[in-house]
Design a protein around this motif. Structure first.
Motif, PDB file in Angstrom:
ATOM      1  N   VAL A 184      49.254   0.829 -18.859  1.00 54.23           N
ATOM      2  CA  VAL A 184      49.851   0.636 -17.524  1.00 54.23           C
ATOM      3  C   VAL A 184      50.563  -0.717 -17.570  1.00 54.23           C
ATOM      4  N   PRO A 185      51.494  -0.946 -16.660  1.00 54.87           N
ATOM      5  CA  PRO A 185      52.218  -2.221 -16.681  1.00 54.87           C
ATOM      6  C   PRO A 185      51.269  -3.413 -16.497  1.00 54.87           C
ATOM      7  N   LYS A 186      51.636  -4.524 -17.089  1.00 54.54           N
ATOM      8  CA  LYS A 186      50.809  -5.728 -17.038  1.00 54.54           C
ATOM      9  C   LYS A 186      50.456  -6.133 -15.601  1.00 54.54           C
ATOM     10  N   ALA A 187      51.455  -6.068 -14.716  1.00 52.90           N
ATOM     11  CA  ALA A 187      51.210  -6.484 -13.324  1.00 52.90           C
ATOM     12  C   ALA A 187      50.076  -5.664 -12.713  1.00 52.90           C
ATOM     13  N   GLN A 188      49.957  -4.422 -13.165  1.00 54.02           N
ATOM     14  CA  GLN A 188      48.922  -3.542 -12.618  1.00 54.02           C
ATOM     15  C   GLN A 188      47.540  -3.867 -13.209  1.00 54.02           C
ATOM     16  N   TRP A 189      47.422  -3.980 -14.531  1.00 46.23           N
ATOM     17  CA  TRP A 189      46.076  -4.272 -15.060  1.00 46.23           C
ATOM     18  C   TRP A 189      45.612  -5.671 -14.692  1.00 46.23           C
ATOM     19  N   ARG A 190      46.548  -6.608 -14.522  1.00 46.55           N
ATOM     20  CA  ARG A 190      46.177  -7.974 -14.109  1.00 46.55           C
ATOM     21  C   ARG A 190      45.408  -7.981 -12.791  1.00 46.55           C
ATOM     22  N   ARG A 191      45.881  -7.160 -11.865  1.00 42.40           N
ATOM     23  CA  ARG A 191      45.238  -7.124 -10.538  1.00 42.40           C
ATOM     24  C   ARG A 191      43.840  -6.523 -10.609  1.00 42.40           C
ATOM     25  N   ARG A 192      43.575  -5.803 -11.689  1.00 39.83           N
ATOM     26  CA  ARG A 192      42.299  -5.086 -11.762  1.00 39.83           C
ATOM     27  C   ARG A 192      41.087  -6.012 -11.883  1.00 39.83           C
ATOM     28  N   TYR A 193      41.260  -7.204 -12.434  1.00 39.40           N
ATOM     29  CA  TYR A 193      40.108  -8.117 -12.519  1.00 39.40           C
ATOM     30  C   TYR A 193      39.534  -8.345 -11.121  1.00 39.40           C
ATOM     31  N   GLU A 194      40.437  -8.583 -10.191  1.00 42.62           N
ATOM     32  CA  GLU A 194      39.990  -8.830  -8.820  1.00 42.62           C
ATOM     33  C   GLU A 194      39.346  -7.594  -8.206  1.00 42.62           C
ATOM     34  N   HIS A 195      39.942  -6.448  -8.476  1.00 40.74           N
ATOM     35  CA  HIS A 195      39.373  -5.205  -7.940  1.00 40.74           C
ATOM     36  C   HIS A 195      37.995  -4.934  -8.538  1.00 40.74           C
ATOM     37  N   ILE A 196      37.849  -5.235  -9.813  1.00 44.25           N
ATOM     38  CA  ILE A 196      36.547  -5.036 -10.464  1.00 44.25           C
ATOM     39  C   ILE A 196      35.515  -5.970  -9.836  1.00 44.25           C
ATOM     40  N   ALA A 197      35.892  -7.226  -9.668  1.00 46.40           N
ATOM     41  CA  ALA A 197      34.950  -8.188  -9.088  1.00 46.40           C
ATOM     42  C   ALA A 197      34.564  -7.761  -7.669  1.00 46.40           C
ATOM     43  N   ALA A 198      35.561  -7.277  -6.911  1.00 44.01           N
ATOM     44  CA  ALA A 198      35.269  -6.850  -5.532  1.00 44.01           C
ATOM     45  C   ALA A 198      34.372  -5.607  -5.517  1.00 44.01           C
ATOM     46  N   PHE A 199      34.646  -4.681  -6.423  1.00 45.07           N
ATOM     47  CA  PHE A 199      33.837  -3.456  -6.527  1.00 45.07           C
ATOM     48  C   PHE A 199      32.382  -3.806  -6.857  1.00 45.07           C
ATOM     49  N   GLU A 200      32.216  -4.711  -7.807  1.00 41.79           N
ATOM     50  CA  GLU A 200      30.857  -5.076  -8.205  1.00 41.79           C
ATOM     51  C   GLU A 200      30.157  -5.867  -7.095  1.00 41.79           C
ATOM     52  N   ARG A 201      30.922  -6.634  -6.346  1.00 38.66           N
ATOM     53  CA  ARG A 201      30.332  -7.360  -5.222  1.00 38.66           C
ATOM     54  C   ARG A 201      29.861  -6.372  -4.159  1.00 38.66           C
ATOM     55  N   LEU A 202      30.655  -5.344  -3.941  1.00 42.22           N
ATOM     56  CA  LEU A 202      30.257  -4.286  -3.008  1.00 42.22           C
ATOM     57  C   LEU A 202      28.933  -3.662  -3.459  1.00 42.22           C
ATOM     58  N   LEU A 203      28.848  -3.296  -4.728  1.00 45.79           N
ATOM     59  CA  LEU A 203      27.612  -2.676  -5.221  1.00 45.79           C
ATOM     60  C   LEU A 203      26.435  -3.630  -5.026  1.00 45.79           C
ATOM     61  N   ALA A 204      26.649  -4.899  -5.385  1.00 46.90           N
ATOM     62  CA  ALA A 204      25.565  -5.877  -5.284  1.00 46.90           C
ATOM     63  C   ALA A 204      25.162  -6.086  -3.827  1.00 46.90           C
ATOM     64  N   ASP A 205      26.147  -6.195  -2.946  1.00 44.09           N
ATOM     65  CA  ASP A 205      25.841  -6.406  -1.523  1.00 44.09           C
ATOM     66  C   ASP A 205      25.052  -5.241  -0.942  1.00 44.09           C
ATOM     67  N   GLU A 206      25.277  -4.063  -1.506  1.00 44.01           N
ATOM     68  CA  GLU A 206      24.577  -2.885  -0.991  1.00 44.01           C
ATOM     69  C   GLU A 206      23.268  -2.638  -1.750  1.00 44.01           C
ATOM     70  N   GLY A 207      22.887  -3.581  -2.609  1.00 40.64           N
ATOM     71  CA  GLY A 207      21.546  -3.509  -3.193  1.00 40.64           C
ATOM     72  C   GLY A 207      21.448  -3.081  -4.650  1.00 40.64           C
ATOM     73  N   THR A 208      22.567  -3.028  -5.349  1.00 38.92           N
ATOM     74  CA  THR A 208      22.504  -2.670  -6.775  1.00 38.92           C
ATOM     75  C   THR A 208      22.488  -3.936  -7.628  1.00 38.92           C
ATOM     76  N   VAL A 209      21.507  -4.036  -8.486  1.00 46.34           N
ATOM     77  CA  VAL A 209      21.446  -5.155  -9.428  1.00 46.34           C
ATOM     78  C   VAL A 209      22.261  -4.755 -10.658  1.00 46.34           C
ATOM     79  N   ILE A 210      23.104  -5.676 -11.132  1.00 40.27           N
ATOM     80  CA  ILE A 210      24.026  -5.344 -12.224  1.00 40.27           C
ATOM     81  C   ILE A 210      23.851  -6.320 -13.385  1.00 40.27           C
ATOM     82  N   ARG A 211      23.777  -5.781 -14.590  1.00 39.81           N
ATOM     83  CA  ARG A 211      23.767  -6.613 -15.802  1.00 39.81           C
ATOM     84  C   ARG A 211      24.758  -6.011 -16.790  1.00 39.81           C
ATOM     85  N   LYS A 212      25.605  -6.872 -17.373  1.00 36.85           N
ATOM     86  CA  LYS A 212      26.679  -6.379 -18.246  1.00 36.85           C
ATOM     87  C   LYS A 212      26.558  -7.049 -19.617  1.00 36.85           C
ATOM     88  N   PHE A 213      26.660  -6.240 -20.660  1.00 35.61           N
ATOM     89  CA  PHE A 213      26.462  -6.747 -22.017  1.00 35.61           C
ATOM     90  C   PHE A 213      27.661  -6.432 -22.896  1.00 35.61           C
TER      91      PHE A 213
END
Ligand code: AMP
Ligand code: MG
Length: 270
Positions: A140-169
């Motif tokens: 996908v174009p660079k401008a599109q994947w670049r924005r995904r870091y923020e979307h990933i962080a927001a998605f994981e924050r949503l999961l965490a706020d709703e009670g999911t504990v996350i560990r990434k290896f």
């Protein structure tokens, strides 16, 4: 704090994978045999904690595993979760997206596989592929994947706020170790099924992948969803780090078994 926390990437810190020795065993003083003994003990503890998590039925744990080809994701799942009751644990492998998946946003296909109450979900590859292989191959174009870091962080924050504990290896292997493991897949008929024609092309992009991992990890290692860079040339150490972190995490969740009805005490089943 456990000694194994030295592998955690602190939010905001810089990361150069070249500074992390894939062959090192810095958080453990013993040798392979002692490591395996420790692993056996952790494995029993993980079994108990998982059973308690399931019985309690209120909390959830998401484990994300990422690595280059032959990085040891499959072996990690086999060793770390050996003997853990499959009821309450679900493993999801994310392969190349289907047409239907590609017709949606990149988080669409992962969200249904998050853990529910009492569950542990293990992701073998994940939404991170959409800033890794997708970046390295310009899918996908660079401008599109670049924005995904923020979307990933927001998605994981949503999961965490709703009670999911996350560990990434991130299973960090050396280029030499990958060569040996890929060669083994060619030479050993029992391992040949793991061989993919694309593996050599991916290996040729080694540096691009290291860079893509560095940036993805730094951009998304947070308090709620931390990344661990796990030295993974030695399988026993890799398994030990991940088991230790997961046991420590589950212990920190203060799981409480349901008390049950106090009035049944003394009742005799005839
Ligand atoms: P394996 O894990 O060896 O079975 O291979 C799965 C393949 O699917 C790997 O080459 C991944 O890079 C690829 N893959 C996984 N997710 C994606 C994605 N979102 N876009 C493109 N390729 C992907
Ligand atoms: Mg593969």
């Amino acid at each position: 704090m456990s000694r194994f926390d030295q592998h955690r990437i602190v939010p905001g810190a810089k990361l150069r994978l070249a500074d992390h020795d894939p062959h090192g065993t810095p958080a453990f003083d013993g040798d392979k045999q002692e490591g395996k003994q420790r692993l056996a003990a952790l494995n029993e503890r993980l079994e108990e904690l998982q059973e308690a998590l399931y019985a309690e039925g209120k909390q959830r744990l998401l484990v994300v595993l990422q690595a280059l080809d032959a990085g040891g994701k499959d072996g990690t799942i086999r060793a770390v979760f050996d003997g853990v009751n499959p009821q309450g644990v679900k493993v999801k492998c994310f392969k190349r997206p289907t047409e239907l998946e590609l017709a949606h946003d990149f988080l669409w296909r992962v969200h249904p596989h998050v853990p529910g109450n009492g569950e542990i979900a293990i992701w073998n590859r994940s939404h991170y592929e959409d800033v890794l292989v997708v970046r390295v191959h310009d899918l996908v174009p660079k401008a599109q994947w670049r924005r995904r870091y923020e979307h990933i962080a927001a998605f994981e924050r949503l999961l965490a706020d709703e009670g999911t504990v996350i560990r990434k290896f991130f299973l960090h292997i050396s280029k030499d170790e990958q060569r040996e493991r890929l060669q083994e897949r060619i030479d050993n008929p029992k391992k040949r099924w793991k061989w993919n024609d694309g593996d050599l092309q991916e290996r040729a992009r080694w540096n691009d992948y290291q860079e893509a991992y560095e940036e993805a990890i730094v951009a998304t290692s947070t308090e709620a969803a931390p990344w661990y860079v796990v030295p993974a040339d030695r399988n026993w150490y890799r398994d030990l780090v991940i088991s230790e972190v997961l046991v420590h995490t589950l212990e920190g969740m203060h799981i409480r078994l349901p008390e049950g009805d106090p009035d049944i005490a003394g009742t005799v089943v005839k």
